[in-house]
Structures are given as structure tokens and as C-alpha cells.
Design an enzyme around this catalytic site. Structure first.
Site, PDB file in Angstrom:
ATOM      1  N   SER A  20      10.808  20.307  17.302  1.00  0.00           N
ATOM      2  CA  SER A  20       9.698  21.094  17.852  1.00  0.00           C
ATOM      3  C   SER A  20       9.588  22.486  17.243  1.00  0.00           C
ATOM      4  O   SER A  20       9.103  23.412  17.883  1.00  0.00           O
ATOM      5  CB  SER A  20       9.845  21.193  19.377  1.00  0.00           C
ATOM      6  OG  SER A  20       9.769  19.925  19.957  1.00  0.00           O
TER       7      SER A  20
ATOM      8  N   ASP B  71      13.442  25.763  26.621  1.00  0.00           N
ATOM      9  CA  ASP B  71      14.685  25.749  25.823  1.00  0.00           C
ATOM     10  C   ASP B  71      15.168  27.106  25.312  1.00  0.00           C
ATOM     11  O   ASP B  71      16.321  27.225  24.892  1.00  0.00           O
ATOM     12  CB  ASP B  71      14.575  24.816  24.595  1.00  0.00           C
ATOM     13  CG  ASP B  71      14.368  23.369  24.987  1.00  0.00           C
ATOM     14  OD1 ASP B  71      14.588  23.033  26.160  1.00  0.00           O
ATOM     15  OD2 ASP B  71      13.996  22.578  24.103  1.00  0.00           O
TER      16      ASP B  71
ATOM     17  N   ASP C 206       8.450  13.068  21.646  1.00  0.00           N
ATOM     18  CA  ASP C 206       9.441  14.154  21.610  1.00  0.00           C
ATOM     19  C   ASP C 206       9.821  14.553  20.186  1.00  0.00           C
ATOM     20  O   ASP C 206      10.235  15.694  19.951  1.00  0.00           O
ATOM     21  CB  ASP C 206      10.719  13.724  22.324  1.00  0.00           C
ATOM     22  CG  ASP C 206      10.510  13.519  23.812  1.00  0.00           C
ATOM     23  OD1 ASP C 206       9.800  14.330  24.428  1.00  0.00           O
ATOM     24  OD2 ASP C 206      11.049  12.538  24.352  1.00  0.00           O
TER      25      ASP C 206
ATOM     26  N   TYR D  62       4.421  28.416  24.948  1.00  0.00           N
ATOM     27  CA  TYR D  62       5.442  27.803  24.082  1.00  0.00           C
ATOM     28  C   TYR D  62       5.096  28.055  22.618  1.00  0.00           C
ATOM     29  O   TYR D  62       4.575  27.171  21.933  1.00  0.00           O
ATOM     30  CB  TYR D  62       5.491  26.287  24.388  1.00  0.00           C
ATOM     31  CG  TYR D  62       6.597  25.508  23.726  1.00  0.00           C
ATOM     32  CD1 TYR D  62       7.928  25.889  23.844  1.00  0.00           C
ATOM     33  CD2 TYR D  62       6.324  24.334  23.005  1.00  0.00           C
ATOM     34  CE1 TYR D  62       8.942  25.147  23.259  1.00  0.00           C
ATOM     35  CE2 TYR D  62       7.339  23.586  22.418  1.00  0.00           C
ATOM     36  CZ  TYR D  62       8.644  23.998  22.553  1.00  0.00           C
ATOM     37  OH  TYR D  62       9.661  23.255  21.976  1.00  0.00           O
TER      38      TYR D  62
ATOM     39  N   ARG E 138      10.933  29.061  16.958  1.00  0.00           N
ATOM     40  CA  ARG E 138      11.084  28.254  18.176  1.00  0.00           C
ATOM     41  C   ARG E 138      12.046  27.088  17.947  1.00  0.00           C
ATOM     42  O   ARG E 138      12.179  26.605  16.824  1.00  0.00           O
ATOM     43  CB  ARG E 138       9.688  27.707  18.539  1.00  0.00           C
ATOM     44  CG  ARG E 138       9.584  27.031  19.866  1.00  0.00           C
ATOM     45  CD  ARG E 138       8.146  26.597  20.146  1.00  0.00           C
ATOM     46  NE  ARG E 138       7.749  25.439  19.341  1.00  0.00           N
ATOM     47  CZ  ARG E 138       6.493  25.015  19.245  1.00  0.00           C
ATOM     48  NH1 ARG E 138       5.518  25.638  19.868  1.00  0.00           N
ATOM     49  NH2 ARG E 138       6.202  23.965  18.496  1.00  0.00           N
ATOM     50  N   ASP E 139      12.669  26.641  19.033  1.00  0.00           N
ATOM     51  CA  ASP E 139      13.526  25.444  18.999  1.00  0.00           C
ATOM     52  C   ASP E 139      14.675  25.661  18.001  1.00  0.00           C
ATOM     53  O   ASP E 139      14.957  24.824  17.148  1.00  0.00           O
ATOM     54  CB  ASP E 139      12.684  24.221  18.594  1.00  0.00           C
ATOM     55  CG  ASP E 139      13.248  22.902  19.124  1.00  0.00           C
ATOM     56  OD1 ASP E 139      14.029  22.940  20.094  1.00  0.00           O
ATOM     57  OD2 ASP E 139      12.924  21.847  18.558  1.00  0.00           O
TER      58      ASP E 139
END
Ligand SMILES: *[C@@H]1O[C@H](CO)[C@@H](O)[C@H](O)[C@H]1NC(C)=O
Ligand SMILES: *[C@@H]1O[C@H](CO)[C@@H](O)[C@H](O)[C@H]1NC(C)=O
Ligand SMILES: *[C@@H]1O[C@H](CO)[C@@H](O)[C@H](O)[C@H]1NC(C)=O
Length: 460
Positions: free
Chosen positions: A197, A237, A415, A185, A190-191
């Protein structure tokens, strides 16, 4: 983590023009379906489940109504069939392999899952501040549950070596083969559809090369411990965002790099014998009828482009989410969705993947799925109040398509922050169904952990 349901839900609920012809892979019926039921020529309306009929190629032109607008509880039989769930034989013309053959080499079979030392120590550290001794006793049991180790920054890669060495030693002293679970990850940008995140690499700052180096480091370490089996969830994701969030500039700009990087990861990790499940969102995201076929196509392409490796075992669903595995009473937040739990989602996606030549197997995260009916909207994903730890990891999954129920998300790690001044603030984390105040993503959230323990189903 970003769990997108709102837009896809909206798209899915817009009725198609009733007289229109449904294109290949579109929905053509199912309980409460009010859209078009006539399939384009060369395709036939085919039952996937009671709630979802789809125009599939290979049959000539005939169409079947899937209970359109009638509110009927049982939909008419289709003229041709696709396995609704667990059948080992697919009628899809391109399919050559069977899911029952695939499930016989479940990577989890015959292995003991090595406990994640990082999580075990987080849990141990959490115990002294729990005032209720009954809750503390239950919390201690969580340290015995195998949870994935998230390689969410390159600085964590050396810990992988420590854990592999420990697993190797344990395997040799106990005679019980060890399996270590990781999450890969660290994509650049990212995200891309959320804030909480966002990662350490950016595409504009040589992110692809840095990512490849991150993968190379993992591969070099894994190769040193050939007796420990490694199972990886690949990039939570990311593929889901490529299916539903290409209208967001950050996602569409990142798409080619995501694909290149994930292909690289799969090819390299295959060379080290790592079994991989690429993240496939969850029922409330890619499980919407309009998203299933595009998702299957994207995963099929990835299977091709990454070299059809046998180590690319399949897909991971519900990572860090809260959905039930299978339920007889849909959560109200699922709003009449045909695929309102993970089993239905997997059963709907699997035949479409078969048509792409990809006999995917699945793992399903149930780490925080113990309690249902706690979300205001299906797309809410941040520190949901009232959640409890769920079904313990097991290969007794109730479905030949599912290799294992797993705990991917380390329950108790936050989260996303609810601090609106923080750089990674995502407004989702301030919704009324999110526990607040919440610290930064990935950091320990004691109050949330205690709630997961207290609310666990089955109880700890
Ligand atoms: C869910 O799956 C389990 C395992 O197969 C089964 O025992 C249970 O009856 C199922 N529940 C529902 C509501 O389908
Ligand atoms: C919220 O974030 C800002 C910016 O990082 C920080 O200065 C502030 O102390 C934080 N507030 C709380 C309550 O943590
Ligand atoms: C994410 O951050 C950007 C930039 O600070 C902000 O404009 C946007 O509203 C944030 N998104 C959410 C969902 O909070």
C-alpha cells in the site's frame, strides 16, 4: 496495509529473567506468565485482566504474582485495581475524566450513516457476474452497508465534495441527519513496513507540504457542509509502525514526518468539526503486552501535541484485519496471547491511555471478521482465504468504550497483489493462506468479494 505480529509476538514470548525487577508498565503476571513478577519500587503489580498483570505507578512497592508459571486458571487478586474494562472510574492518579461521561457524546448517536456511493457502485457492478442467484441476492445487501470512503490519493478529494453534497441533500429531504465516514490515508512514505500500500507522496519529494495541501483541501470541502457530520479514521498502520517497526530504516526515517503530518491533520480536521479515531492496529499487533505501554505513550503524546481536541475522539482498531470483537474460543493463531480479541485489547489499552490523560473511545472494524481460525499466523493480513463479512455496523457494541462497530475496509477491494513482478509486490500476499492470483491493492477482487458474501457471519 501491514499487520505486524510476528516480531512483536516473539518479543512478547521471550521470558524475562525471573529474578529481574519489572520496570513501570511492564508485564508482571497473568495466566501462563513465566517472567519476572517483582515490580520496580514505586509501582505495583496490578491486574489488567486474567492474562495480563502490569507494574503500574502510584502504589508502593508491593507486588503480586499473576499466576506465574503455575498454569492456574484464575490469577490471584492484585493489591490495587485498574478497571478491567468498562468501569467509568479509573484509579490512575492523573485521570480526571471518566469513560462513561465520554461515551455520552458518541458522534454516531442520532445520525444515519450515509452509504458510500463508490462502494455501492462497486458492489452493483459485481452482481451481474455472480452466477449463483442466491449469492447474488446476498451480495446486493452489501450495497446497503455503510463502509468508509478511503481518501487514499489526493485525486479522490473531489469525490468527497460530491458525496458531502449528496449527504447534505439527503439529510435535508429526509429530516434524518447524515454522517459520512472517511479514511484519511495519504502520508508521505506511507506503509513504511510493507510494500502493498505504498502511497503517492514521498518525504524526499516535498511529501510533507503535499500532505498538508491534501488535508487543507479536505478541510475546505468539509467546512462547506456543516450539517453533515464527518467521522474519520486517521492513517491506518502509521502509529503502529512507530511503535514496533522503528528498527526498519524506512520507518525510523519517516517517524518525525508521520508525527508532524498527523498532528497537522488532527488540528486542521478539528477546526472543521471532523470526529477522529486514529488507527491503533489490532490485538495481534499493539495488543501484545510488551507493545501496550509504548503504544499508550505514543497516543498520549499525540493527544497532547495535537491540542487535546474533543474531536480527537479516540482510536480505531482492527482496520482491514480479521480479528473477532469478542470470542470465548481464541483463534489458534493468537498463540496464548492475553489479548486475543479486540475487546480484550481495548480493555487493556484503555486504562493506560487514561493514565496519559486521554479518555479515548474506540471504533472497531468487523467488516471481514465473520470467520475465525483461517490464518496460519496472526500477522498474515493479505486477502485471507475463507474470510467472511462480519457483524454489521452498530452502536450496540457491548462495551461503553466502543462507540460503534464499523466496516472500515471495503470488502472486495484487494489488500495487495500476488504478482511477484509488480512494483508493490509484498511477499505476504503469496502466503498459502492468501487467495491468489490477487490484483493490485485497492482494485476490485471479484472472487474474494464473492467469498466474503458466501462466508458472511451473521449471514447476509
Ligand atoms: C460478545 O459481546 C456480545 C455483546 O455484548 C455478547 O452478547 C456476547 O455474549 C459476547 N460473547 C462473548 C463470547 O463474550
Ligand atoms: C505482473 O506484473 C508485471 C509487471 O508489472 C506485468 O508485466 C505482468 O503482466 C503481471 N502479470 C500478471 C499475471 O498480471
Ligand atoms: C518489499 O520490496 C523490497 C524492494 O523491492 C523487497 O526487497 C522486499 O523483500 C519486499 N518486502 C516484502 C515483504 O515482500
Amino acid at each position: 496495509m501491514f499487520k505486524f505480529a510476528a516480531l512483536s509476538a516473539f518479543v512478547a514470548l521471550v521470558p524475562l529473567l525471573v529474578n529481574a525487577q519489572v520496570a513501570a508498565y511492564g508485564q508482571c503476571g497473568g495466566q501462563d506468565w513465566t517472567g519476572a513478577t517483582a515490580c520496580a519500587s514505586g509501582t505495583a503489580c496490578t491486574k489488567v485482566n486474567d492474562y495480563y498483570y502490569q507494574c503500574l505507578p502510584g502504589s508502593s512497592g508491593s507486588s503480586v504474582s499473576g499466576g506465574s508459571g503455575s498454569g492456574s486458571t484464575s490469577a490471584p487478586s492484585p493489591t490495587s485495581t485498574v478497571p478491567t474494562s468498562t468501569s467509568s472510574a479509573s484509579t490512575a492518579p492523573s485521570s480526571t475524566s471518566t469513560s462513561s461521561a465520554a461515551s455520552s457524546d458518541n458522534p454516531y448517536t442520532g445520525y444515519q450513516i450515509f452509504l458510500n456511493p463508490e462502494y455501492a457502485s462497486e458492489v452493483q457492478a459485481a452482481i451481474p457476474s455472480i452466477t449463483d442467484s442466491a449469492v447474488a441476492a446476498k451480495a446486493l445487501k452489501v450495497a446497503e452497508v455503510p463502509v468508509f470512503f478511503w481518501l487514499d490519493q489526493v485525486a479522490k478529494v473531489p469525490d468527497l465534495e460530491t458525496y458531502l453534497a449528496a449527504a447534505d441533500k439527503q439529510g435535508k429531504s429526509s429530516g434524518q441527519k447524515q454522517l459520512l465516514q472517511i479514511v484519511v490515508y495519504d502520508l508521505p512514505d506511507r506503509d513504511c513496513a510493507a510494500n502493498a500500500s505504498n502511497g503517492e507522496f514521498s518525504i524526499s519529494d516535498d511529501g510533507q507540504a503535499k500532505y498538508e495541501n491534501y488535508i487543507d483541501q479536505i478541510v475546505a470541502i468539509v467546512k462547506k457542509y456543516p450539517d453533515v457530520r464527518v467521522v474519520a479514521v486517521v492513517e491506518p498502520d502509521s502509529m503502529g509502525n512507530l511503535v514496533t517497526n522503528m528498527d526498519l530504516p524506512k520507518c525510523s526515517a519517516a517517524a518525525p514526518t508521520y508525527k508532524t503530518c498527523i498532528n497537522y491533520a488532527i488540528a486542521q480536521l478539528s477546526s472543521a468539526g471532523v470526529y477522529m479515531y486514529v488507527d491503533a492496529g489490532h490485538a495481534g499487533w499493539l495488543g501484545w503486552p510488551n507493545n501496550l505501554a509504548p503504544a499508550a505513550q505514543l497516543f498520549g503524546e499525540l493527544y497532547e501535541t495535537s491540542g487535546k481536541s474533543a474531536y480527537f475522539r479516540g482510536l480505531a482498531t482492527n482496520v482491514a484485519n480479521y480479528n473477532a470483537l469478542n470470542t470465548s474460543s481464541p483463534d489458534p493463531c493468537t498463540q496464548n496471547a492475553p489479548n486475543y480479541d479486540e475487546m480484550l485489547y481495548i480493555n487493556a489499552l484503555s486504562p493506560l491511555l487514561q493514565q496519559q490523560g486521554f479518555s479515548a473511545q474506540f471504533i472497531v472494524d468487523q467488516g471481514r471478521s465473520g470467520v475465525q481460525n483461517i490464518r496460519n499466523a496472526w500477522g498474515d493480513w493479505c486477502n485471507i482465504k475463507g474470510a467472511g463479512f462480519g457483524i454489521r455496523p452498530t452502536t450496540d457494541t457491548g462495551s461503553p468504550l466502543i462507540d460503534s462497530i464499523v466496516w472500515v475496509k471495503p470488502g472486495g477491494e484487494c489488500d495487495g497483489t500476488s504478482n511477484s513482478s509488480a512494483p508493490r509486490y509484498d511477499s505476504t500476499c503469496s502466503l498459502s493462506d492468501s487467495l491468489q492470483p490477487a490484483p493490485e491493492a485497492g482494485t476490485w477482487f471479484q472472487q474474494y468479494f464473492e467469498a466474503l458474501v458466501t462466508n458472511a457471519v451473521p449471514s447476509l
